[in-house]
Scaffold this motif. Structure first.
Motif, mmCIF file in Angstrom:
data_model
loop_
_atom_site.group_PDB
_atom_site.id
_atom_site.type_symbol
_atom_site.label_atom_id
_atom_site.label_comp_id
_atom_site.label_asym_id
_atom_site.label_seq_id
_atom_site.Cartn_x
_atom_site.Cartn_y
_atom_site.Cartn_z
ATOM 1 N N GLN A 200 0.809 -1.229 0.000
ATOM 2 C CA GLN A 200 0.000 0.000 0.000
ATOM 3 C C GLN A 200 0.840 1.276 0.000
ATOM 4 O O GLN A 200 0.369 2.334 -0.391
ATOM 5 N N SER A 201 2.061 1.160 0.505
ATOM 6 C CA SER A 201 2.932 2.347 0.534
ATOM 7 C C SER A 201 4.386 1.900 0.478
ATOM 8 O O SER A 201 4.680 0.695 0.645
ATOM 9 N N GLY A 202 5.257 2.865 0.290
ATOM 10 C CA GLY A 202 6.686 2.565 0.282
ATOM 11 C C GLY A 202 7.150 2.076 1.644
ATOM 12 O O GLY A 202 7.941 1.128 1.751
ATOM 13 N N THR A 203 6.627 2.720 2.678
ATOM 14 C CA THR A 203 6.982 2.333 4.047
ATOM 15 C C THR A 203 6.685 0.858 4.266
ATOM 16 O O THR A 203 7.500 0.108 4.813
ATOM 17 N N GLU A 204 5.509 0.459 3.801
ATOM 18 C CA GLU A 204 5.088 -0.931 3.991
ATOM 19 C C GLU A 204 5.969 -1.888 3.186
ATOM 20 O O GLU A 204 6.307 -2.980 3.658
ATOM 21 N N ALA A 205 6.350 -1.460 1.985
ATOM 22 C CA ALA A 205 7.207 -2.315 1.153
ATOM 23 C C ALA A 205 8.518 -2.594 1.887
ATOM 24 O O ALA A 205 8.975 -3.744 1.967
ATOM 25 N N VAL A 206 9.113 -1.552 2.455
ATOM 26 C CA VAL A 206 10.384 -1.718 3.169
ATOM 27 C C VAL A 206 10.179 -2.629 4.383
ATOM 28 O O VAL A 206 10.967 -3.548 4.645
ATOM 29 N N MET A 207 9.086 -2.385 5.101
ATOM 30 C CA MET A 207 8.793 -3.156 6.318
ATOM 31 C C MET A 207 8.674 -4.653 5.995
ATOM 32 O O MET A 207 9.244 -5.495 6.678
ATOM 33 N N ALA A 228 20.303 7.688 5.299
ATOM 34 C CA ALA A 228 19.265 7.119 4.427
ATOM 35 C C ALA A 228 17.896 7.349 5.055
ATOM 36 O O ALA A 228 17.783 7.657 6.241
ATOM 37 N N TYR A 229 16.875 7.210 4.247
ATOM 38 C CA TYR A 229 15.504 7.266 4.760
ATOM 39 C C TYR A 229 14.754 6.099 4.146
ATOM 40 O O TYR A 229 14.873 5.842 2.943
ATOM 41 N N HIS A 230 14.019 5.363 4.992
ATOM 42 C CA HIS A 230 13.295 4.201 4.481
ATOM 43 C C HIS A 230 11.841 4.196 4.939
ATOM 44 O O HIS A 230 11.237 3.137 5.088
ATOM 45 N N GLY A 231 11.273 5.382 5.189
ATOM 46 C CA GLY A 231 9.940 5.426 5.785
ATOM 47 C C GLY A 231 10.092 5.367 7.296
ATOM 48 O O GLY A 231 11.205 5.244 7.820
ATOM 49 N N LEU A 232 8.966 5.455 7.989
ATOM 50 C CA LEU A 232 9.058 5.592 9.450
ATOM 51 C C LEU A 232 8.527 4.379 10.211
ATOM 52 O O LEU A 232 8.100 4.499 11.351
ATOM 53 N N VAL A 287 19.764 -0.717 1.940
ATOM 54 C CA VAL A 287 20.570 0.416 1.497
ATOM 55 C C VAL A 287 19.844 1.240 0.442
ATOM 56 O O VAL A 287 19.204 0.696 -0.460
ATOM 57 N N GLU A 288 19.908 2.532 0.610
ATOM 58 C CA GLU A 288 19.415 3.466 -0.405
ATOM 59 C C GLU A 288 20.657 3.748 -1.244
ATOM 60 O O GLU A 288 21.534 4.504 -0.814
ATOM 61 N N PRO A 289 20.787 3.139 -2.414
ATOM 62 C CA PRO A 289 22.091 3.148 -3.099
ATOM 63 C C PRO A 289 22.651 4.552 -3.313
ATOM 64 O O PRO A 289 23.852 4.777 -3.152
ATOM 65 N N PHE A 319 17.898 -3.221 -1.843
ATOM 66 C CA PHE A 319 18.073 -1.838 -2.307
ATOM 67 C C PHE A 319 16.723 -1.129 -2.162
ATOM 68 O O PHE A 319 15.708 -1.628 -2.665
ATOM 69 N N ASP A 320 16.743 0.001 -1.497
ATOM 70 C CA ASP A 320 15.528 0.812 -1.427
ATOM 71 C C ASP A 320 15.590 1.833 -2.570
ATOM 72 O O ASP A 320 16.308 2.819 -2.508
ATOM 73 N N GLU A 321 14.828 1.535 -3.617
ATOM 74 C CA GLU A 321 14.868 2.375 -4.830
ATOM 75 C C GLU A 321 13.579 3.213 -4.937
ATOM 76 O O GLU A 321 13.093 3.476 -6.033
ATOM 77 N N MET A 322 13.061 3.601 -3.793
ATOM 78 C CA MET A 322 11.810 4.364 -3.764
ATOM 79 C C MET A 322 11.923 5.627 -4.638
ATOM 80 O O MET A 322 10.984 5.979 -5.321
ATOM 81 N N ILE A 323 13.070 6.275 -4.574
ATOM 82 C CA ILE A 323 13.232 7.517 -5.345
ATOM 83 C C ILE A 323 14.017 7.275 -6.626
ATOM 84 O O ILE A 323 13.674 7.789 -7.682
ATOM 85 N N THR A 324 15.057 6.437 -6.543
ATOM 86 C CA THR A 324 15.909 6.227 -7.727
ATOM 87 C C THR A 324 15.260 5.281 -8.743
ATOM 88 O O THR A 324 15.573 5.336 -9.930
ATOM 89 N N GLY A 347 8.194 2.485 -5.058
ATOM 90 C CA GLY A 347 6.922 3.154 -4.793
ATOM 91 C C GLY A 347 6.927 4.339 -5.734
ATOM 92 O O GLY A 347 7.443 4.251 -6.834
ATOM 93 N N LYS A 348 6.413 5.465 -5.315
ATOM 94 C CA LYS A 348 6.529 6.717 -6.073
ATOM 95 C C LYS A 348 6.257 6.536 -7.574
ATOM 96 O O LYS A 348 5.113 6.383 -7.954
ATOM 97 N N ILE A 349 7.296 6.562 -8.439
ATOM 98 C CA ILE A 349 7.063 6.635 -9.897
ATOM 99 C C ILE A 349 6.110 5.551 -10.407
ATOM 100 O O ILE A 349 5.128 5.892 -11.070
HETATM 101 N N1 PMP Z 1 12.174 4.758 1.193
HETATM 102 C C1 PMP Z 1 12.630 5.873 0.613
HETATM 103 C C2 PMP Z 1 14.008 5.895 0.017
HETATM 104 C C3 PMP Z 1 11.824 7.021 0.539
HETATM 105 O O1 PMP Z 1 12.293 8.132 -0.041
HETATM 106 C C4 PMP Z 1 10.505 6.956 1.064
HETATM 107 C C5 PMP Z 1 9.574 8.140 1.000
HETATM 108 N N2 PMP Z 1 10.081 9.323 0.631
HETATM 109 C C6 PMP Z 1 10.090 5.767 1.664
HETATM 110 C C7 PMP Z 1 10.940 4.698 1.714
HETATM 111 C C8 PMP Z 1 8.701 5.657 2.241
HETATM 112 O O2 PMP Z 1 7.768 5.633 1.230
HETATM 113 P P1 PMP Z 1 6.264 6.141 1.486
HETATM 114 O O3 PMP Z 1 6.323 7.571 1.846
HETATM 115 O O4 PMP Z 1 5.550 5.849 0.208
HETATM 116 O O5 PMP Z 1 5.711 5.305 2.596
#
Ligand code: PMP
Length: 577
Positions: A200-207, A228-232, A287-289, A319-324, A347-349
C-alpha cells in the motif's frame, strides 16, 4: 579507499594524503563527484591572478544562522513576511483556520522561530504539466516532483485515461484483474527481477522486505546506513550515537526496535568489516544506493563489495529504490551501477500518482510470501515456509491501472531497459537537463563565492548549503524561490520531469540565481572568522599553478580545465616523489 568528497577535499588541502592514492581516487570519481571536488577546491584557492579582482576579501562565506541575525536582517524578514502574506493570503488564512482539526506533521517541519510568519504550506488548486497553481492565482514551475512520484509532469493523459477506465469498470478490491498480471509482468520485464509484490505504501514495502529477509535467514539484525531514509516504520528507524550504538529516534519509538538495527556509516569500506564480523546475526542490509538526501555520495565500489560480502555470508541485500527506481534509469540505481540486490523496494514513480509500494526480487526471497509456484493436477504444493503479508488496498485496481499506464509509457520511451540511457531513451534527456541546470548553477555559485552546491543524480537534485543545515538563509531561499515562481518541497528533494521544457529550466536557473543573489545582497551570507584564519594559515598543498589559475576559470569550460589541472597536479606530484 572510500572517503566522502568533503574528506577527500580536506585531505588534499591538508596534504594529508599520499599523492598516489589521491590520483587513483580522483580517477575513480564520477564526473559529478569531480565537479563537486573542484568546486570545493575552488573555495579554498583564493584568486591571485593579476587584473582579476577578488569578489570578496575572504574566500569563503557561510550561510547565516538564526543566532547571527541583526536588526537589518530582522527588518528584511519582517518586510518579506508582509510581502509574502500579500502574495499568498488565502494559503496563510487556511493554515490558521484549519489547524485545530487538521493534523499534519509537515506544518511544523523545519520551523524556525524567527521565520514563523513566513512558515506555512501553500494550498494548491490545480496542476498540469510542469506547472502548479495555488488558490491565490499564482502559477509556479514545479520542481518538487510530487516527492519523486512525478516523472511525466502533472496529469499525464495516459494515466488519467487508464484510471478513468478502471473507475468505469468498478473497483473490486478482492480477486484479480487482467491489469494486475500485465502490470506485474511488465514490472519484472523492465527491472529484471523475477517476482513482484504490491503493497500500500513505500513504508510498507520496506517493512515487509525486512520481514522477508528475517524469514529467509532466520537471523534478527538489519543493517541500515546513516543519512538514508526508508519510511518511518519501527522496523527501520534508528540513529547512530557517537559511540556507534543504534538509538531510537523519538517519543513512541522504542529502543527495543532500535536494538535490532545496526546503523553504519555509508560508503565507508571499513564498515564492511563490521558486517563481516557480525554476519551470523545479520538478516539483511538495507541500502538506499544513492541517498536522496545526499545525492553526491555515489559509492559504487562500496556497493560492489557489499554485494560480494552479502552473497558470501548469506545476508539479504535490499536496495531501497523508492526515489531512484525508474528515475535514474529504467532499472534504477541497479541499472546505473550494474549491481543486483536480492530484493528491491519501490513506490513513487510506478504508482503514477496513486499510493503504492512494491517489493521485487529473486524467487528465493519472494516465494516466502506465497510459497512459490505449483501445478494443478499433480502433488506439487506451495512451500509451507511463508511469512505474513496483507493489505486491503495492496492491489487496488485504480492504482494498478495507474501502474500499468506508467510502466507502459516507460517501456515505450525506453524499450530496452538493459541499454537505458541511449540517445533515444527519455532518461538521457531528463538527465541532460538536470545536469545542465546543476552545472550552470554550480558555476554561478562558484563564481559568486556563494557556499551552496547543487548535487544531482539522474533527474534528482538538491540544494546543499555548505556548513549549514536548514538555517534562516536556506529557509528564506525556498520562500524567495516560490515568490520568484518556482515551487519546491520542504524536504529538499527536487526533480526534473519530461514536462519541463528547456525554457522552464532557464526560468528555474534565473529564479535560483535571483533568490540567492537577493540573500547575498541582503547580507544572509556572512564571512566567518574561521575562514579568515584558514585563509591566512592554510597552505595550498597542490601546486601554485592550480592556486593561481583555479578561481580565474569559471563556467563549464573552466570546470573542465580545472579537472585537468587537478589531475595534472597530482601527476606532477607523483613525478616529484
Ligand atoms: N524509502 C525511501 C528511500 C523514501 O524516499 C521513502 C519516502 N520518501 C520511503 C521509503 C517511504 O515511502 P512512502 O512515503 O511511500 O511510505
Amino acid at each position: 579507499m572510500s572517503v566522502t568528497i568533503d574528506d577527500f577535499a580536506e585531505e588534499i588541502i591538508s596534504k594529508n594524503i599520499d599523492k598516489d592514492r589521491a590520483l587513483q581516487h580522483f580517477q575513480q570519481l564520477s564526473e559529478h563527484e569531480k565537479d563537486i571536488l573542484i568546486s570545493k577546491l575552488k573555495y579554498k584557492f583564493p584568486d591571485e591572478s593579476p587584473g582579476n579582482k577578488p569578489i570578496l576579501k575572504r574566500d569563503r562565506l557561510k550561510a547565516l544562522d538564526q543566532r547571527d541575525l541583526n536588526d537589518k536582517h530582522r527588518m528584511y524578514i519582517e518586510a518579506l513576511a508582509d510581502k509574502y502574506e500579500k502574495f499568498v493570503p488565502n494559503s496563510k488564512k487556511n493554515i490558521l483556520e484549519h489547524q485545530g482539526y487538521f493534523v499534519d506533521q509537515r506544518r511544523a517541519f523545519h520551523l524556525i522561530k524567527e521565520l514563523k510568519n513566513l512558515h506555512f504550506q501553500i494550498t494548491y488548486n490545480k496542476a498540469e504539466g510542469a506547472y502548479i497553481y495555488d488558490i491565490d492565482g499564482n502559477k509556479y514551475i514545479d520542481i518538487s516532483g510530487d516527492m519523486g512520484v512525478n516523472i511525466f509532469g502533472h496529469k499525464p493523459k495516459f494515466i488519467s485515461d487508464s484510471i478513468k477506465q478502471s473507475l468505469d469498470q468498478g473497483i473490486p478490491l478482492a480477486g484479480y484483474s487482467e491489469t494486475i498480471f500485465k502490470a506485474s509482468k511488465l514490472f519484472c520485464d523492465i527491472t529484471g527481477h523475477e517476482r513482484v509484490l504490491f503493497t500500500q505504501s513505500g513504508t510498507e514495502a520496506v517493512m515487509f522486505a525486512v520481514r522477508i529477509a528475517r524469514a529467509a535467514t532466520q537471523r534478527k539484525k538489519i543493517v541500515i546506513f546513516e543519512g538514508a531514509y526508508h519510511g518511518l516504520s519501527d522496523a527501520v528507524v534508528a540513529m547512530r550515537d557517537p559511540e556507534g550504538k543504534s538509538v531510537s529516534v523519538g517519543i513512541g519509538m522504542l529502543q527495543e526496535f532500535a536494538d535490532q538495527l545496526i546503523v553504519l556509516k555509508y560508503g565507508e569500506m571499513s564498515e564492511l568489516d563490521l558486517i563481516e564480523s557480525q554476519a551470523n546475526s545479520i538478516a539483511g542490509v538495507l541500502v538506499e544506493p544513492v541517498q536522496s538526501r545526499h545525492p553526491y555520495k555515489q559509492p559504487v565500489e562500496f556497493l560492489k563489495e557489499l554485494r560480494k560480502l552479502t552473497i558470501e555470508k548469506g545476508i539479504a541485500l535490499i536496495f531501497d529504490e523508492m526515489i531512484t527506481g525508474f528515475r535514474v534509469s529504467s532499472r534504477g540505481a541497479q541499472g546505473v551501477f550494474n549491481i543486483k540486490p536480492d530484493m528491491a523496494t519501490y513506490g513513487k514513480i510506478p504508482g503514477g500518482g496513486l499510493p503504492t509500494g512494491v517489493i521485487a526480487g529473486s524467487a528465493k526471497y519472494m516465494d516466502l510470501i506465497d510459497g512459490g509456484s505449483w501445478q494443478f493436477g499433480d502433488s506439487s504444493m506451495p512451500s509451507p515456509r511463508r511469512t505474513g503479508m496483507a493489505g486491503t488496498h495492496s492491489q487496488n485496481p485504480l492504482k494498478i491501472a495507474a501502474v500499468l499506464a506508467t510502466l507502459s509509457e516507460i517501456k515505450d520511451r525506453c524499450p530496452d531497459s538493459n541499454s537505458c540511457g541511449s540517445s533515444t531513451c527519455f532518461h538521457s534527456e531528463l538527465n541532460r537537463k538536470t545536469k545542465y541546470l546543476s552545472q550552470t548553477l554550480n558555476s554561478f555559485l562558484s563564481e559568486k563565492n556563494i557556499p551552496v552546491i547543487i548535487d544531482y543524480f539522474g533527474s534528482l537534485f538538491r540544494f546543499r548549503f555548505l556548513d549549514s543545515y536548514w538555517g534562516v538563509t536556506e529557509a528564506l531561499f525556498f520562500i524567495l524561490l516560490r515568490m520568484n515562481g518556482v515551487e519546491t518541497n520542504i524536504q529538499g528533494n527536487c526533480f526534473i520531469t519530461t514536462a519541463h521544457t528547456d525554457d522552464d529550466i532557464e526560468k528555474v536557473i534565473d529564479s535560483v540565481k535571483l533568490s540567492l543573489q537577493t540573500l547575498f545582497d541582503e547580507g544572509f551570507f556572512v564571512e566567518t572568522d574561521e575562514t579568515q584564519d584558514r585563509n591566512e594559515t592554510e597552505v595550498l598543498s597542490f601546486s601554485q599553478s592550480t592556486k593561481v589559475k583555479s578561481a580565474a576559470l569559471t563556467g563549464d569550460r573552466g570546470t573542465e580545465k580545472l579537472k585537468l589541472l587537478v589531475e595534472q597536479d597530482l601527476r606532477n606530484f607523483l613525478g616529484e616523489f
